[in-house]
Design a protein around this motif. Sequence first.
Motif, PDB file in Angstrom:
ATOM      1  N   ARG A  56       2.017   2.421   2.698  1.00 63.32           N
ATOM      2  CA  ARG A  56       1.395   3.092   3.840  1.00 63.32           C
ATOM      3  C   ARG A  56       2.393   3.205   4.976  1.00 63.32           C
ATOM      4  O   ARG A  56       3.107   2.254   5.272  1.00 63.32           O
ATOM      5  CB  ARG A  56       0.191   2.243   4.265  1.00 63.32           C
ATOM      6  CG  ARG A  56      -0.448   2.596   5.588  1.00 63.32           C
ATOM      7  CD  ARG A  56      -1.803   1.918   5.636  1.00 63.32           C
ATOM      8  NE  ARG A  56      -2.419   1.827   6.917  1.00 63.32           N
ATOM      9  CZ  ARG A  56      -3.747   1.883   7.066  1.00 63.32           C
ATOM     10  NH1 ARG A  56      -4.543   2.050   6.035  1.00 63.32           N
ATOM     11  NH2 ARG A  56      -4.286   1.751   8.257  1.00 63.32           N
ATOM     12  N   SER A  64     -10.855   4.594  -1.543  1.00 62.77           N
ATOM     13  CA  SER A  64     -11.106   3.200  -1.184  1.00 62.77           C
ATOM     14  C   SER A  64     -11.847   2.484  -2.317  1.00 62.77           C
ATOM     15  O   SER A  64     -12.760   3.049  -2.920  1.00 62.77           O
ATOM     16  CB  SER A  64     -11.959   3.115   0.085  1.00 62.77           C
ATOM     17  OG  SER A  64     -11.247   3.599   1.196  1.00 62.77           O
ATOM     18  N   SER A 112      -8.144  -0.756   3.803  1.00 64.76           N
ATOM     19  CA  SER A 112      -8.770  -0.663   2.484  1.00 64.76           C
ATOM     20  C   SER A 112      -7.708  -0.966   1.417  1.00 64.76           C
ATOM     21  O   SER A 112      -6.537  -0.616   1.578  1.00 64.76           O
ATOM     22  CB  SER A 112      -9.368   0.724   2.286  1.00 64.76           C
ATOM     23  OG  SER A 112      -8.428   1.724   2.620  1.00 64.76           O
ATOM     24  N   HIS A 130      -7.455  12.810   2.602  1.00 62.71           N
ATOM     25  CA  HIS A 130      -7.587  11.365   2.605  1.00 62.71           C
ATOM     26  C   HIS A 130      -8.436  10.981   1.416  1.00 62.71           C
ATOM     27  O   HIS A 130      -9.190  11.805   0.910  1.00 62.71           O
ATOM     28  CB  HIS A 130      -8.275  10.952   3.918  1.00 62.71           C
ATOM     29  CG  HIS A 130      -7.881   9.580   4.372  1.00 62.71           C
ATOM     30  ND1 HIS A 130      -6.588   9.129   4.386  1.00 62.71           N
ATOM     31  CD2 HIS A 130      -8.613   8.547   4.822  1.00 62.71           C
ATOM     32  CE1 HIS A 130      -6.557   7.895   4.833  1.00 62.71           C
ATOM     33  NE2 HIS A 130      -7.773   7.510   5.110  1.00 62.71           N
ATOM     34  N   LYS A 176       0.810  -1.221   0.000  1.00 62.15           N
ATOM     35  CA  LYS A 176       0.000   0.000   0.000  1.00 62.15           C
ATOM     36  C   LYS A 176       0.844   1.271   0.000  1.00 62.15           C
ATOM     37  O   LYS A 176       0.313   2.357  -0.182  1.00 62.15           O
ATOM     38  CB  LYS A 176      -0.873   0.041   1.272  1.00 62.15           C
ATOM     39  CG  LYS A 176      -2.219  -0.610   1.137  1.00 62.15           C
ATOM     40  CD  LYS A 176      -3.070  -0.365   2.387  1.00 62.15           C
ATOM     41  CE  LYS A 176      -3.533   1.051   2.559  1.00 62.15           C
ATOM     42  NZ  LYS A 176      -4.956   1.284   2.344  1.00 62.15           N
ATOM     43  N   ASN A 192      -6.531   0.088  -1.312  1.00 57.57           N
ATOM     44  CA  ASN A 192      -6.079   1.123  -2.235  1.00 57.57           C
ATOM     45  C   ASN A 192      -4.656   1.493  -1.862  1.00 57.57           C
ATOM     46  O   ASN A 192      -4.194   1.178  -0.767  1.00 57.57           O
ATOM     47  CB  ASN A 192      -6.964   2.372  -2.093  1.00 57.57           C
ATOM     48  CG  ASN A 192      -7.124   2.786  -0.640  1.00 57.57           C
ATOM     49  OD1 ASN A 192      -7.917   2.191   0.088  1.00 57.57           O
ATOM     50  ND2 ASN A 192      -6.334   3.766  -0.200  1.00 57.57           N
TER      51      ASN A 192
END
Length: 322
Positions: free
Chosen positions: A49, A142, A134, A223, A47, A136
Amino acid sequence: MILSKDIETAAKLLRENEVVALPTETVYGLAANAFSNEAISKIFKVKERPQTNPLIVHIASMDQLDQITTSISENAKRLAAHFWPGPLTLLLPKTEKISDLVTAQSPLVAVRMPDHPLTLALLRELEFPLVAPSANRYMSVSPTTAAHVAVNLTDRIPFILDGGPCEKGLESTVVGFDFNDQPQIYRLGAITLEDLQSVIATTTLFEHGEHDASPSPGMAKKHYAPKTPLRVVDDLKAYLASHHLDPEKKIGVLSFGHQIAPQLGVSIYELSTQKVLEEASKKLYDGLYALDENGLTELVVEWFEPRGLGRTLNDKLKRASY
Ligand code: TXA
Ligand code: MG
């Protein structure tokens, strides 16, 4: 990458510490074994992230909670009994077994029981719960279909469990509890403030100061953003009337039963001709994905009435347009 409804293959990959995308009633998740740091690390990598952003643990039965949380308060029990399986995530004290990688060092772990037949069947088949953010890439919208997941993550994951379009289309509502066990909403989602108040009347929206550290990254100001700039307006028709003369502009409109006449340079995605909030919620992210592919200069949508799902939709629009 394989797209299929076969839960046996998904289970096999997850047991091998792979990540797999799967459907829930809210949005598609990117799942990994919640008890394996090796598997969890892959989620952050795929991700892109930051590891400061904690993950939700997904379960299929209440028995699994023993391994995840040390105690469930009275009000947490009431909400779980009422809303699970469903789009409610509870913040509970974590056990030793839940690694700091899942909670981003927090003593609380986020848990939910998703309401999707394929994913519940997969969870029942497995010997461990699943963490699933999620599916994405970090900071993007999402996904609510297997095709949206593919747009984000093709070549990065081996398998997408295809369960069709997500029923709710908005993320789960994240709820924590104050020192008096009163529920506080940390992230607005598919279960509304009013839904929660009908079970526990004292439920409030958690408000944190402008300069406080964000208690839940779902509260980050920006976001879920599409690539095309998104503008949220008070009066969609007035906005279009004042802008249709600019020949350089190609506007994408997310309409909520606005009955906009076709005009040059304007593409329309209808969220709900009959102005049904559940339908608009289910379609919002699909609308953002669809219009984002059209080479438009700007996306425009009108604020919703700030009640029920309209409050959640406005919250998502605010972050997507920040
Ligand atoms: O609907 C959903 O919740 C979807 C599906 C796949 O279940 N999952 C999802 O996960 O939206 P994610 O990672 O995109 O968002 C998780 C949210 C974030 O806002 C995160 O900050 C919050 O839950 N969260 C997770 N663990 C937390 C914790 N320990 N404390 C506070 N907030 C937490
Ligand atoms: Mg997310």
